[in-house]
Motif scaffolding. Sequence first.
Motif, short mmCIF file in Angstrom:
data_model
loop_
_atom_site.label_atom_id
_atom_site.label_comp_id
_atom_site.label_asym_id
_atom_site.label_seq_id
_atom_site.Cartn_x
_atom_site.Cartn_y
_atom_site.Cartn_z
N UNK A 139 0.91 -1.27 0.00
CA UNK A 139 -0.14 -0.06 0.12
C UNK A 139 0.91 1.14 0.02
N UNK A 140 1.94 1.24 0.73
CA UNK A 140 2.70 2.47 0.75
C UNK A 140 3.80 2.58 -0.36
N UNK A 141 3.83 1.41 -1.26
CA UNK A 141 4.65 1.61 -2.67
C UNK A 141 3.58 2.18 -3.81
N UNK A 142 2.04 1.54 -3.55
CA UNK A 142 1.30 2.24 -4.61
C UNK A 142 1.22 3.64 -4.20
N UNK A 143 0.97 4.02 -3.17
CA UNK A 143 0.83 5.46 -2.71
C UNK A 143 1.94 6.24 -3.16
N UNK A 144 3.22 5.97 -3.10
CA UNK A 144 4.12 6.34 -3.53
C UNK A 144 4.34 6.73 -4.99
N UNK A 145 4.01 5.68 -5.65
CA UNK A 145 4.02 5.71 -7.12
C UNK A 145 2.75 6.60 -7.40
N UNK A 146 1.63 6.69 -7.00
CA UNK A 146 0.55 7.77 -7.31
C UNK A 146 1.39 9.22 -6.70
N UNK A 147 1.78 9.26 -5.85
CA UNK A 147 2.33 10.57 -5.59
C UNK A 147 3.25 11.12 -6.69
N UNK A 148 4.21 10.36 -7.07
CA UNK A 148 5.00 10.64 -7.90
C UNK A 148 4.70 10.85 -9.25
N UNK A 149 3.51 10.19 -9.62
CA UNK A 149 2.95 10.23 -11.02
C UNK A 149 2.30 11.36 -10.87
N UNK A 150 1.33 12.04 -10.01
CA UNK A 150 0.83 13.07 -9.96
C UNK A 150 1.80 14.35 -9.90
N UNK A 151 2.71 14.09 -9.25
CA UNK A 151 3.76 15.32 -9.35
C UNK A 151 4.19 15.66 -10.67
N UNK A 152 4.83 14.59 -11.47
CA UNK A 152 5.03 14.57 -12.88
C UNK A 152 4.07 15.10 -13.80
N UNK A 153 2.94 14.67 -13.77
CA UNK A 153 1.77 15.34 -14.56
C UNK A 153 1.46 16.60 -14.22
N UNK A 154 1.65 17.14 -13.07
CA UNK A 154 1.64 18.56 -12.60
C UNK A 154 2.72 19.21 -13.21
N UNK A 155 4.05 18.76 -13.09
CA UNK A 155 5.23 19.46 -13.72
C UNK A 155 5.25 19.41 -15.32
#
Length: 145
Positions: free
Chosen positions: A8-24
């Motif tokens: 669950x922590x790994x999935x949360x971290x991947x979603x957080x990184x993907x959201x940051x990348x899309x925003x950038x």
Amino acid sequence: MRRAFGLIAAIFFIVLVATTAITALSIATMTARDTNNAHNREQAVLLAQSATEYAVLAMQKHDYGTNCLNSIAITYPNAADPLFIANVRIYYLDSKLGCGAGNTIGVIPLPGRPSNAALVDVTVTSTAALDSPRIRYHRRTIQKP
């Protein structure tokens, strides 16, 4: 239990990184588009200034004894495939020049001599060849050639 928490922590971290990348990526795209639009608008402003100066030059060399200089059309960078079209309308402030009522907007009371002042109305419009939102810039000045 511990594996489920790690997953669950790994999935949360991947979603957080993907959201940051899309925003950038979204911010970078907006910046590039806005830079292009600002460049095109500055080109329109500079073309309007140049068209005004060209109109003053044309008024200085024009022979008003034969006809009246009413308008000038300028295409930039060339007539075959223009990016901008500048339309210049000239309205004279003295009826003694011999221009018709459609191009004279007043009479300046100067005894014995006509005034060469004119209102120069420049409109610069982008064409479909300029691949960006349409740009329309208007500049109105009083010139005395």
